[in-house]
Write an enzyme that holds these catalytic residues in place. Structure first.
Site, short mmCIF file in Angstrom:
data_model
loop_
_atom_site.label_atom_id
_atom_site.label_comp_id
_atom_site.label_asym_id
_atom_site.label_seq_id
_atom_site.Cartn_x
_atom_site.Cartn_y
_atom_site.Cartn_z
N ASP A 52 5.37 -55.53 -45.96
CA ASP A 52 4.00 -55.56 -46.31
C ASP A 52 3.38 -56.77 -46.88
O ASP A 52 3.58 -57.58 -47.30
CB ASP A 52 3.80 -54.46 -47.68
CG ASP A 52 2.46 -54.15 -48.06
OD1 ASP A 52 1.76 -53.59 -47.13
OD2 ASP A 52 2.16 -54.57 -49.33
N GLU A 108 3.56 -57.11 -41.68
CA GLU A 108 1.93 -56.40 -41.42
C GLU A 108 0.99 -57.72 -42.01
O GLU A 108 1.34 -58.50 -42.76
CB GLU A 108 1.76 -55.55 -42.69
CG GLU A 108 0.20 -54.89 -42.60
CD GLU A 108 -0.10 -54.50 -44.09
OE1 GLU A 108 -1.15 -53.81 -44.14
OE2 GLU A 108 0.45 -55.03 -45.18
#
Length: 538
Positions: A199, A264
């Site tokens: 993330d 990401e």
């Protein structure tokens, strides 16, 4: 060596919303395990689980309080091990969201760090003194509204948070932090995990000189919660030190067989493509990068072509991961509805597009059912930025509502209790038991099967064909096969003339009559040919 992830289709599971087996209204690991046959039948290669770690759930698990514990909301370590075992038995890999840039304020590391300026964890987070007038150290913004700094009276300093004030950023300039983070990653690899979805992978490091960002050079992007776009974010993220950390993490994963890391990239537009290229360059960083480039409102041929060609130029030896929906953006069938003949036609068109793209493909749960965005009322919201900025911000709850299994069962088969987000009739209408042999699920399954069997689609190279909007066209070529793929990104009929010999390999709302190809609204066609062909839009 076979690298399974290069042509993989990855299915994202949002654990809170997949299947609730204990009746508390929240999905759990045992529920996911019970529903694995659905995922396996679809034909995907891997499951991506959104965070399942211990958390106060202020940001639905993206605020981790213990990196090596399963949150009781989802089960326990035994449930995790059972899920891994069952998935592997069905030929599915499993990766998990790793939220490494920040923790919850309830993490023991932060609890200790905030007690004083000289304890063992004092420098594990990003702390800074106020400016002489008491204001924050820099002008950096938080994604969830307001400054990216929170004043802590216990230390008399500010701490950095790129998201909620309860999500303090770790100080990756401290070697002890990096060592501790790597140990937590090793813990899950040792338990059989097949990799990580990292993330906010470009947020790990900050500028140690704490320089304020300059104004944005391009037209600023302003949203009710997010003033990031008004700055050129060169000091608060995407710092050069990120690359060395990614190389440390890659060195760890390379000690295990068949591990994959996808990062990401928290950026929009062309810059996201540049970062994807930089972060996947060579064989010592990420295996691939996940971009928000195709998760926005843009639905035109130029945009999709720019995304893919931009990556080709920026990372000729890198690898992309493309998707149209996830847990942070409105579902794409709803998001692009104004360009659709119907929801069904848009669902089929976008599936066909994704399966034709070179790289790894991502599907978000419910996408394979043609699921729509849920319309939420204020009273139903759980998403912090939506609650704070309603009605200017609708939030992310609309794409996170529960998976629907049986149309007429309580809560569409998701839970016997009261679900954490409502299951509404427009969503229940897309339930798995309503799909049938001609439904969207069958279409996704067939397209995934064909993609895997097709040399052109599984490993062929991409060459774009210049056609006017709204036509997206490109060739996928492998030694064994060549396919020309065309998509009508509008509800209006488009007519083309073909020079050369070709036949339809697969199509919907398309007709080839001699040299005339007609694509009805949202129609698509894959043409098979051995020699070159020409295309001219009438």
């Amino acid at each position: 060596m076979h690298e399974w992830w290069r042509s993989a289709v990855i299915y994202q599971v949002y654990p809170r919303s997949y299947q609730d087996d204990n009746g508390d209204g929240v999905g759990d690991l045992s529920g996911i395990t019970r529903r694995l046959p659905h995922i396996a039948e679809l034909g995907v290669d891997c499951i991506w689980l959104s965070p399942i770690f211990a958390s106060p759930q202020a940001d639905m698990g993206y605020d981790v309080s213990d990196y090596v514990a399963v949150d009781p909301l989802f089960g326990d370590m035994g449930d995790f091990d059972a899920l891994i075992t069952a998935a592997h038995e069905q030929g599915l890999k499993v990766i998990v969201d790793q939220v490494l840039s920040h923790t919850s304020e309830q993490h023991e590391w932060f609890k200790q760090s905030r007690t004083s300026r000289d304890n063992d964890k004092a420098d594990w987070y990003v702390w800074a003194d106020p400016l002489p007038d008491g204001s924050p150290p820099t002008n950096w913004h938080s994604h969830f509204g307001g400054p990216a700094w929170e004043f802590d009276p216990q230390r008399g300093q500010y701490y950095l948070h790129n998201f909620l004030g309860s999500q303090p950023d770790l100080n990756f300039h401290n070697p002890g932090v990096i060592d501790a983070i790597l140990e937590t990653c090793k813990f899950w690899l040792d338990r059989g995990l097949d990799g990580f979805r990292l993330d906010t992978v470009n947020y790990y490091f900050h500028d140690q000189k704490l320089r304020s960002n300059p104004p944005a050079q391009a037209k600023p992007q302003v949203m009710a919660t997010d003033l990031y776009g008004m700055q050129n974010n060169i000091y608060n993220k995407t710092r050069p030190e990120n690359l060395a950390f990614l190389e440390r993490l890659r060195a760890l994963t390379d000690q295990y067989p068949d591990i994959m890391m996808v990062g990401e990239v928290g950026e929009m537009g062309h810059r996201s493509i540049e970062i994807m290229g930089e972060y996947t360059k060579g064989t010592a960083r990420l295996h691939m990068a996940y971009s928000f480039a195709m998760l926005g409102p843009d639905f035109n041929a130029e945009h999709f072509r720019n995304c893919i060609e931009g990556f080709q130029r920026g990372a000729p030896d890198g690898h992309p991961y493309w998707s149209f929906s996830n847990h942070d953006v409105p579902r794409h069938v709803s998001r692009w509805a104004e360009d659709a003949v119907s929801n069904d036609a848009m669902a089929r068109l976008t599936c066909a597009m994704l399966m034709a793209f070179e790289g790894t493909i991502g599907i978000y749960q419910g996408e394979e059912l043609g699921q729509l965005e849920t319309e939420m009322t204020f009273e139903e919201l759980t998403d912090p930025p939506a609650i704070r900025f309603w009605p200017a911000v609708k939030g992310r709850d609309g794409c996170r509502t529960p998976m629907v299994w049986e149309k007429d069962a309580p809560n569409a088969g998701f839970s016997t209790g009261t679900p954490w987000l409502p299951v509404k009739p427009p969503q229940a209408a897309h339930a798995v038991d309503q799909q049938g042999p001609d439904g969207i699920f069958a279409f996704y399954k067939a397209m995934i099967t064909w993609r895997k069997a097709s040399p052109a689609l599984s490993h062929g190279k991409t060459t774009f064909i210049s056609l006017p909007e709204p036509l997206l066209a490109f060739t996928r070529s492998a030694p064994e096969e060549t396919l020309t793929c065309m998509f009508n990104l509008s509800p209006n009929t488009q007519v083309l003339t073909i020079a050369g010999s070709a036949k339809i390999a697969r199509a919907a709302h398309a007709e080839l009559d001699g040299q005339t190809l007609t694509l009805l609204g949202n129609g698509f066609v894959y043409l098979s040919h051995t020699g070159d062909i020409g295309l001219v839009a009438d």
